[in-house]
Design an enzyme around this catalytic site. Structure first.
Site, PDB file in Angstrom:
ATOM      1  N   LYS A   1      26.356   5.597   0.018  1.00  0.00           N
ATOM      2  CA  LYS A   1      25.967   7.162   0.396  1.00  0.00           C
ATOM      3  C   LYS A   1      24.850   7.675  -0.553  1.00  0.00           C
ATOM      4  O   LYS A   1      24.221   8.621  -0.481  1.00  0.00           O
ATOM      5  CB  LYS A   1      27.273   7.995   0.300  1.00  0.00           C
ATOM      6  CG  LYS A   1      28.260   7.692   1.235  1.00  0.00           C
ATOM      7  CD  LYS A   1      27.849   7.987   2.594  1.00  0.00           C
ATOM      8  CE  LYS A   1      27.891   6.743   3.530  1.00  0.00           C
ATOM      9  NZ  LYS A   1      27.716   6.902   4.917  1.00  0.00           N
TER      10      LYS A   1
ATOM     11  N   ARG B   1       6.527  12.371   1.322  1.00  0.00           N
ATOM     12  CA  ARG B   1       5.446  12.403   2.273  1.00  0.00           C
ATOM     13  C   ARG B   1       5.323  13.678   2.933  1.00  0.00           C
ATOM     14  O   ARG B   1       4.410  13.880   3.881  1.00  0.00           O
ATOM     15  CB  ARG B   1       6.011  11.765   3.441  1.00  0.00           C
ATOM     16  CG  ARG B   1       6.254  10.056   3.166  1.00  0.00           C
ATOM     17  CD  ARG B   1       6.997   9.408   3.937  1.00  0.00           C
ATOM     18  NE  ARG B   1       6.693   9.431   5.460  1.00  0.00           N
ATOM     19  CZ  ARG B   1       7.375   9.260   6.530  1.00  0.00           C
ATOM     20  NH1 ARG B   1       8.683   9.267   6.536  1.00  0.00           N
ATOM     21  NH2 ARG B   1       6.817   9.128   7.780  1.00  0.00           N
TER      22      ARG B   1
ATOM     23  N   HIS C   1      24.716  16.989   4.892  1.00  0.00           N
ATOM     24  CA  HIS C   1      25.237  15.834   5.043  1.00  0.00           C
ATOM     25  C   HIS C   1      25.070  14.701   4.297  1.00  0.00           C
ATOM     26  O   HIS C   1      25.977  14.052   3.912  1.00  0.00           O
ATOM     27  CB  HIS C   1      24.476  15.266   6.526  1.00  0.00           C
ATOM     28  CG  HIS C   1      25.206  13.971   7.400  1.00  0.00           C
ATOM     29  ND1 HIS C   1      26.146  13.797   7.591  1.00  0.00           N
ATOM     30  CD2 HIS C   1      24.232  12.832   7.420  1.00  0.00           C
ATOM     31  CE1 HIS C   1      26.541  12.571   8.165  1.00  0.00           C
ATOM     32  NE2 HIS C   1      25.322  11.810   7.932  1.00  0.00           N
TER      33      HIS C   1
END
Length: 335
Positions: A131, A144, A157
């Site tokens: 995780k 990016r 999440h």
């Protein structure tokens, strides 16, 4: 109004502290107690909060006046690593039980020191560790400047999962609730394969038409986890710690609705918008879904010219439809 004396406050703090130490030291799984990051949940909570701060505040600020990084090769290597890591975790979950004798209806935790039980517990810890490696998904989005990818859903999440999985490794490293990790690692094999292929450029990307089905697969995963967890409401033959089943089930419910909302906004509304675009057959003008420009058989310049001629014909001729047909026929003959 209640007034607390210093003595009362000290008693309350002592009671909470003693209860916490009893929970951490006496009620947790002694096998995983001394493993890395397992002595207390607070380091994991701190890492998750730091992750959220970096991707939502610090990262965008640092990238504000910089050009996006070109990370194509890095992304290919990273996603390839994640595919291999997910395959390893799925294999361990399979051999550890879910394809090797675990019961889908109710499976207790094996707290023994047998080789198979220890292997399952270690597999749970490696799943917990995975995780953290998934944080790099978001770090690369920030580098990016793909701000649309750093959504609330994405951050929640990724940020909540290490903390949630920590409790499972601390108290129930094996048994019924590991069904979520079993499914999740399988989904991640497919997901990171997709990301790896997408990073390879346009020659490969044209074959990746199945992106939205990844979200569908994730939603199916959460539905299966809900059913698997909440069945213990009605029957718990193996005396599994029921609180952990409900904890995992509640997470599945939350993530299902978050992903469902994302799917509706990203795909259903977009598909609905496409249906409102112009579309004519036999070489007539339609609106391109990619850039909003009219096209005829993929020829946007030709279509734009006809569109202008149509407007002119309608404004100058009482028999606009006849003129329109002649213009299209003449233009098609000269194309």
């Amino acid at each position: 109004m209640i007034w607390w004396s210093n003595r009362d406050l000290k008693t309350i703090i002592t009671y909470i502290y003693d209860g916490w130490r009893d929970l951490m030291d006496n009620k947790s799984d002694p096998r995983t107690r001394d493993w890395f990051l397992m002595s207390s949940p607070f380091p994991t909570i701190a890492i998750s909060i730091t992750y959220a701060y970096i991707v939502k505040i610090l990262g965008p600020k640092l990238m504000e006046n910089r050009k996006p990084f070109e990370l194509r090769k890095v992304l290919i290597v990273y996603n390839f690593f994640q595919v291999l890591f997910s395959m390893f975790l799925f294999y361990e979950a399979s051999i550890g039980g879910w394809l090797n004798g675990y019961s889908l209806s109710c499976e207790p935790v094996d707290y023994s020191n047998s080789p198979s039980a220890i292997r399952t517990a270690r597999g749970c810890w490696w799943y917990f560790f995975s995780k953290f490696t998934e944080f790099f998904d978001t770090f690369f989005f920030v580098m990016r400047k793909r701000w649309d990818q750093v959504s609330t859903l994405h951050v929640i999440h990724h940020g909540i999962m290490p903390v949630s999985v920590w409790w499972g490794v601390k108290f129930t490293p094996g048994g019924h609730s590991t069904f979520f990790g079993f499914l999740n690692t399988f989904v991640h094999i497919i997901m990171y394969t997709y990301y790896m292929l997408a990073a390879m450029g346009p020659k490969v990307q044209k074959y990746l038409w199945w992106k939205k089905y990844l979200t569908v697969l994730q939603m199916i995963q959460f539905v299966l986890v809900m059913i698997h967890s909440f069945q213990l409401f009605f029957r718990n033959d193996c005396n599994y710690p029921i609180g952990f089943a409900y904890f995992i089930g509640a997470h599945a419910v939350m993530f299902y609705f978050l992903f469902s909302d994302f799917y509706k906004k990203s795909y259903l509304k977009r598909d609905k918008g496409k249906s409102h675009n112009k579309s004519y057959t036999n070489g007539a003008i339609k609106t391109s879904t990619a850039n909003g420009k009219p096209e005829i058989n993929g020829n946007t310049k030709f279509a734009e010219s006809i569109a202008k001629l149509e407007d002119y014909a309608k404004s100058t001729s009482p028999t606009a439809e006849t003129t329109r047909q002649r213009i299209i026929a003449a233009a098609a003959g000269n194309n």
